[in-house]
Scaffold this active site. Structure first.
Site, PDB file in Angstrom:
ATOM      1  N   TYR A  18       0.835  -1.202   0.000  1.00 16.56           N
ATOM      2  CA  TYR A  18       0.000   0.000   0.000  1.00 16.56           C
ATOM      3  C   TYR A  18       0.871   1.254   0.000  1.00 16.56           C
ATOM      4  CZ  TYR A  18      -3.628  -3.354   1.243  1.00 16.56           C
ATOM      5  OH  TYR A  18      -4.485  -4.418   1.247  1.00 16.56           O
ATOM      6  N   HIS A  22      -1.442   7.926   2.257  1.00 17.93           N
ATOM      7  CA  HIS A  22      -1.934   7.585   3.593  1.00 17.93           C
ATOM      8  C   HIS A  22      -0.832   6.930   4.428  1.00 17.93           C
ATOM      9  CE1 HIS A  22      -5.211   7.689   6.278  1.00 17.93           C
ATOM     10  NE2 HIS A  22      -5.656   6.466   6.142  1.00 17.93           N
ATOM     11  N   TYR A  67      -2.932  -2.442   9.577  1.00 18.82           N
ATOM     12  CA  TYR A  67      -3.668  -1.466   8.777  1.00 18.82           C
ATOM     13  C   TYR A  67      -3.891  -0.213   9.610  1.00 18.82           C
ATOM     14  CZ  TYR A  67      -4.470  -5.011   5.230  1.00 18.82           C
ATOM     15  OH  TYR A  67      -4.285  -5.948   4.258  1.00 18.82           O
ATOM     16  N   ASN A  69      -6.334   1.828  10.317  1.00 12.93           N
ATOM     17  CA  ASN A  69      -7.477   2.045  11.199  1.00 12.93           C
ATOM     18  C   ASN A  69      -7.453   1.206  12.465  1.00 12.93           C
ATOM     19  OD1 ASN A  69      -8.231   3.749   9.172  1.00 12.93           O
ATOM     20  ND2 ASN A  69     -10.081   2.641   8.587  1.00 12.93           N
ATOM     21  N   ASN A 120      -8.576   8.057  11.408  1.00  8.13           N
ATOM     22  CA  ASN A 120      -8.920   6.831  12.135  1.00  8.13           C
ATOM     23  C   ASN A 120      -7.723   6.164  12.790  1.00  8.13           C
ATOM     24  OD1 ASN A 120     -11.714   6.915  11.641  1.00  8.13           O
ATOM     25  ND2 ASN A 120     -11.439   6.058   9.604  1.00  8.13           N
TER      26      ASN A 120
END
Length: 206
Positions: A18, A22, A67, A69, A120
């Site tokens: 990823y 972000h 991840y 969140n 988050n």
């Protein structure tokens, strides 16, 4: 003799799968190893999980393996592990995360209790780690600006932060932003030392 140490954890989604804005915190930590003259990252077990860590005498740099969140559980476990090793009175927790409300590349040292502004990852960490239990430990956030699209609807913003990062943006995050992060860390340590030296009769001394 006061010997301050820092646990610095970047929030983001796992790399290299990823590679997006972000995960800006992860890219900044990649470059921070050079600025702080740290060892290269290597995979070790910390906080009961495999993760990428650069361990130096003062700074422990960690890329959260979870991840975004659900970062809180890992951050809490890693923090507690290092507290057991070094003691809370000489350990500071700093999380590095992306920030939509700041222009790309702008780096800012933030109070731990500053509003997450819908982030988050920050919400997850704050729900999992309580600074009140460690009054002698500085808790802080370093926000790295990633800008934001003109449209403010959730779908557009989500595409913006999760789209594959450009080479130019990645280079800036790895080669320019880390210098500003290092300045934030020096400011944090300076204030911490002043607080310790200004205290009298407590558990920590100069």
């Amino acid at each position: 003799m006061f010997n301050p140490r820092f646990l610095i954890i970047s929030l983001g989604n796992p790399l290299p799968k990823y590679e997006s804005l972000h995960s800006a915190g992860h890219f900044v930590l990649n470059g921070l190893t050079k600025v702080l003259h740290q060892p290269d990252f290597r995979e070790v077990t910390l906080g009961k999980q495999y993760c990428m860590v650069s361990q130096g005498p003062k700074y422990t740099l960690v890329q959260s393996p979870t991840y975004m969140n659900v970062s809180g559980g890992f951050v809490a476990s890693a923090w507690q592990e290092l507290v057991r090793k070094y003691g809370a009175e000489s350990l500071s927790l700093v999380i590095v995360h992306d920030e939509l409300e700041k222009d790309f590349g702008v780096v800012k040292l933030l109070p731990w209790d500053r509003s997450p502004r819908g982030h988050n990852g920050v919400k997850s960490v704050r729900a999992s780690v309580s600074p009140k239990k460690y009054p002698e430990s500085p808790f802080a956030r370093i926000a790295v600006g990633i800008g934001r699209p003109e449209a403010r609807d959730a779908a557009t913003v989500s595409r913006y932060v999760l789209h594959k990062i450009s080479r130019e943006h990645r280079t800036a995050l790895e080669e320019e932003a880390p210098w500003e992060v290092a300045k934030c860390l020096m400011d944090l340590e300076k204030q911490w030392r002043e607080d310790v030296q200004g205290s009298s009769g407590g558990n920590t001394g100069p």
